[in-house]
Design a protein around this motif. Structure first.
Motif, PDB file in Angstrom:
ATOM      1  N   ASP A 186     -38.081  37.099  24.399  1.00 30.06           N
ATOM      2  CA  ASP A 186     -37.959  36.359  25.491  1.00 30.06           C
ATOM      3  C   ASP A 186     -37.176  35.082  25.290  1.00 30.06           C
ATOM      4  OD1 ASP A 186     -39.724  37.949  27.349  1.00 30.06           O
ATOM      5  OD2 ASP A 186     -41.310  36.881  26.486  1.00 30.06           O
ATOM      6  N   GLN A 187     -36.522  35.096  23.850  1.00 30.84           N
ATOM      7  CA  GLN A 187     -35.774  33.946  23.457  1.00 30.84           C
ATOM      8  C   GLN A 187     -34.228  34.221  23.075  1.00 30.84           C
ATOM      9  OE1 GLN A 187     -37.132  30.710  23.442  1.00 30.84           O
ATOM     10  NE2 GLN A 187     -38.916  31.528  24.441  1.00 30.84           N
ATOM     11  N   MET A 188     -33.531  33.283  23.120  1.00 29.47           N
ATOM     12  CA  MET A 188     -32.208  33.430  22.821  1.00 29.47           C
ATOM     13  C   MET A 188     -32.079  32.260  21.362  1.00 29.47           C
ATOM     14  SD  MET A 188     -30.603  35.350  24.631  1.00 29.47           S
ATOM     15  CE  MET A 188     -29.019  35.277  24.944  1.00 29.47           C
ATOM     16  N   TYR A 189     -31.102  32.745  20.746  1.00 31.15           N
ATOM     17  CA  TYR A 189     -30.975  31.920  19.219  1.00 31.15           C
ATOM     18  C   TYR A 189     -29.384  31.670  19.058  1.00 31.15           C
ATOM     19  CZ  TYR A 189     -35.807  33.640  18.800  1.00 31.15           C
ATOM     20  OH  TYR A 189     -37.056  34.042  19.021  1.00 31.15           O
ATOM     21  N   THR A 190     -29.300  30.693  18.336  1.00 28.36           N
ATOM     22  CA  THR A 190     -27.725  30.515  17.617  1.00 28.36           C
ATOM     23  C   THR A 190     -27.722  30.918  16.348  1.00 28.36           C
ATOM     24  OG1 THR A 190     -28.682  28.537  16.775  1.00 28.36           O
ATOM     25  CG2 THR A 190     -27.899  28.045  18.744  1.00 28.36           C
ATOM     26  N   ILE A 191     -26.604  31.218  16.006  1.00 32.41           N
ATOM     27  CA  ILE A 191     -26.397  31.568  14.582  1.00 32.41           C
ATOM     28  C   ILE A 191     -27.199  30.949  13.631  1.00 32.41           C
ATOM     29  CG2 ILE A 191     -24.409  31.935  12.807  1.00 32.41           C
ATOM     30  CD1 ILE A 191     -24.527  34.242  14.847  1.00 32.41           C
ATOM     31  N   ARG A 192     -27.164  29.559  13.702  1.00 30.49           N
ATOM     32  CA  ARG A 192     -27.854  28.692  12.863  1.00 30.49           C
ATOM     33  C   ARG A 192     -29.211  29.157  12.830  1.00 30.49           C
ATOM     34  NH1 ARG A 192     -23.779  24.966  14.033  1.00 30.49           N
ATOM     35  NH2 ARG A 192     -22.719  24.280  12.096  1.00 30.49           N
ATOM     36  N   GLU A 193     -29.805  29.203  13.804  1.00 31.87           N
ATOM     37  CA  GLU A 193     -31.259  29.659  14.106  1.00 31.87           C
ATOM     38  C   GLU A 193     -31.762  30.814  13.528  1.00 31.87           C
ATOM     39  OE1 GLU A 193     -32.027  26.806  18.093  1.00 31.87           O
ATOM     40  OE2 GLU A 193     -31.423  28.844  18.323  1.00 31.87           O
ATOM     41  N   ILE A 194     -30.576  31.829  13.813  1.00 29.10           N
ATOM     42  CA  ILE A 194     -30.993  33.537  13.197  1.00 29.10           C
ATOM     43  C   ILE A 194     -30.780  33.292  11.603  1.00 29.10           C
ATOM     44  CG2 ILE A 194     -29.797  35.541  12.843  1.00 29.10           C
ATOM     45  CD1 ILE A 194     -29.074  35.380  15.956  1.00 29.10           C
ATOM     46  N   GLY A 195     -29.678  32.372  11.042  1.00 31.84           N
ATOM     47  CA  GLY A 195     -29.878  32.262   9.537  1.00 31.84           C
ATOM     48  C   GLY A 195     -30.986  31.548   9.111  1.00 31.84           C
ATOM     49  N   ARG A 196     -31.885  30.579   9.620  1.00 32.86           N
ATOM     50  CA  ARG A 196     -32.826  30.273   9.415  1.00 32.86           C
ATOM     51  C   ARG A 196     -34.178  31.419   9.443  1.00 32.86           C
ATOM     52  NH1 ARG A 196     -30.448  25.759  11.883  1.00 32.86           N
ATOM     53  NH2 ARG A 196     -30.752  23.832  10.680  1.00 32.86           N
ATOM     54  N   LEU A 197     -33.970  32.022  10.597  1.00 33.25           N
ATOM     55  CA  LEU A 197     -35.174  33.216  10.781  1.00 33.25           C
ATOM     56  C   LEU A 197     -35.102  34.254   9.805  1.00 33.25           C
ATOM     57  CD1 LEU A 197     -35.072  33.430  14.633  1.00 33.25           C
ATOM     58  CD2 LEU A 197     -36.935  32.562  12.972  1.00 33.25           C
ATOM     59  N   LEU A 198     -33.882  34.544   9.179  1.00 38.42           N
ATOM     60  CA  LEU A 198     -33.824  35.621   8.217  1.00 38.42           C
ATOM     61  C   LEU A 198     -34.093  35.054   6.819  1.00 38.42           C
ATOM     62  CD1 LEU A 198     -29.987  36.722   9.061  1.00 38.42           C
ATOM     63  CD2 LEU A 198     -31.992  38.084   8.911  1.00 38.42           C
ATOM     64  N   GLN A 199     -34.444  33.781   6.810  1.00 41.20           N
ATOM     65  CA  GLN A 199     -34.959  33.234   5.369  1.00 41.20           C
ATOM     66  C   GLN A 199     -36.256  32.944   5.581  1.00 41.20           C
ATOM     67  OE1 GLN A 199     -33.296  33.213   2.216  1.00 41.20           O
ATOM     68  NE2 GLN A 199     -32.129  34.522   3.468  1.00 41.20           N
ATOM     69  N   GLY A 200     -37.109  33.250   6.717  1.00 36.45           N
ATOM     70  CA  GLY A 200     -38.382  32.898   6.957  1.00 36.45           C
ATOM     71  C   GLY A 200     -38.718  31.484   7.500  1.00 36.45           C
ATOM     72  N   LEU A 201     -37.607  30.987   7.736  1.00 31.45           N
ATOM     73  CA  LEU A 201     -37.696  29.642   8.202  1.00 31.45           C
ATOM     74  C   LEU A 201     -38.084  29.390   9.584  1.00 31.45           C
ATOM     75  CD1 LEU A 201     -34.927  27.954   5.900  1.00 31.45           C
ATOM     76  CD2 LEU A 201     -37.488  27.865   5.337  1.00 31.45           C
ATOM     77  N   ASP A 202     -38.806  28.137  10.043  1.00 30.49           N
ATOM     78  CA  ASP A 202     -38.771  27.749  11.485  1.00 30.49           C
ATOM     79  C   ASP A 202     -37.360  27.699  11.915  1.00 30.49           C
ATOM     80  OD1 ASP A 202     -40.658  26.875  13.909  1.00 30.49           O
ATOM     81  OD2 ASP A 202     -38.904  25.225  13.574  1.00 30.49           O
ATOM     82  N   PRO A 203     -37.001  28.389  13.203  1.00 32.13           N
ATOM     83  CA  PRO A 203     -35.522  28.284  13.751  1.00 32.13           C
ATOM     84  C   PRO A 203     -34.954  26.650  13.871  1.00 32.13           C
ATOM     85  CG  PRO A 203     -37.014  29.215  15.093  1.00 32.13           C
ATOM     86  CD  PRO A 203     -37.810  28.922  14.090  1.00 32.13           C
ATOM     87  N   ASP A 204     -35.993  25.625  13.860  1.00 35.49           N
ATOM     88  CA  ASP A 204     -35.527  24.220  13.859  1.00 35.49           C
ATOM     89  C   ASP A 204     -35.997  23.706  12.464  1.00 35.49           C
ATOM     90  OD1 ASP A 204     -35.236  24.339  16.636  1.00 35.49           O
ATOM     91  OD2 ASP A 204     -37.299  24.181  17.245  1.00 35.49           O
ATOM     92  N   ALA A 205     -35.970  24.346  11.522  1.00 34.28           N
ATOM     93  CA  ALA A 205     -36.221  23.733  10.033  1.00 34.28           C
ATOM     94  C   ALA A 205     -34.829  22.755   9.723  1.00 34.28           C
ATOM     95  CB  ALA A 205     -36.317  24.747   9.184  1.00 34.28           C
ATOM     96  N   ASP A 206     -35.099  21.626   9.161  1.00 33.01           N
ATOM     97  CA  ASP A 206     -34.045  20.802   8.808  1.00 33.01           C
ATOM     98  C   ASP A 206     -33.548  21.079   7.534  1.00 33.01           C
ATOM     99  OD1 ASP A 206     -32.572  18.279   9.126  1.00 33.01           O
ATOM    100  OD2 ASP A 206     -33.912  17.176   8.029  1.00 33.01           O
ATOM    101  N   LEU A 207     -32.186  21.334   7.638  1.00 32.23           N
ATOM    102  CA  LEU A 207     -31.640  21.913   6.290  1.00 32.23           C
ATOM    103  C   LEU A 207     -30.358  20.888   5.778  1.00 32.23           C
ATOM    104  CD1 LEU A 207     -31.518  25.659   7.062  1.00 32.23           C
ATOM    105  CD2 LEU A 207     -33.298  24.567   5.580  1.00 32.23           C
ATOM    106  N   ASP A 208     -30.172  20.859   4.760  1.00 32.83           N
ATOM    107  CA  ASP A 208     -28.919  20.117   4.265  1.00 32.83           C
ATOM    108  C   ASP A 208     -27.612  21.189   4.544  1.00 32.83           C
ATOM    109  OD1 ASP A 208     -27.863  21.645   1.995  1.00 32.83           O
ATOM    110  OD2 ASP A 208     -30.094  21.476   1.236  1.00 32.83           O
ATOM    111  N   GLU A 209     -26.436  20.579   4.693  1.00 32.02           N
ATOM    112  CA  GLU A 209     -25.362  20.982   5.206  1.00 32.02           C
ATOM    113  C   GLU A 209     -24.950  22.486   4.378  1.00 32.02           C
ATOM    114  OE1 GLU A 209     -20.713  19.603   6.109  1.00 32.02           O
ATOM    115  OE2 GLU A 209     -22.464  18.194   6.731  1.00 32.02           O
TER     116      GLU A 209
END
Length: 90
Positions: free
Chosen positions: A26-49
């Protein structure tokens, strides 16, 4: 330069999630959010550049490889990223 497999403490399977395993239908994700999910992170996780750039590098080929199972949403504005979601029967 190539390294011998013996040089590594551990070697693991190169398994990636399927779209159905990774994405909420039921959700849509950006590439950045998908990258986080692939690493088991929250899609809104704060990451360094730098970390985010590496995750995006992993997410783009994953999206391309799984394109048959995904849908694309029009960005809300020209300045916003595209959104990707799980293809469903809806």
């Amino acid at each position: 330069m190539p390294r011998s497999k013996d040089a590594f403490e551990g070697i693991y399977p190169c398994d990636f999630y399927t779209p159905a395993e990774l994405l909420d239908p039921d959700q849509m994700y950006t590439i950045r959010e998908i990258g986080r999910l692939l690493q088991g992170l929250d899609p809104d996780a704060d990451l360094d550049e730098g970390t985010e750039a590496v995750l995006v590098d992993w997410a783009v080929p994953w999206v391309m490889r799984n394109a048959d199972d995904l849908v694309i949403g029009e960005p809300p504005t020209e300045d916003d990223p595209g959104y990707y979601g799980l293809k469903t029967d809806q």
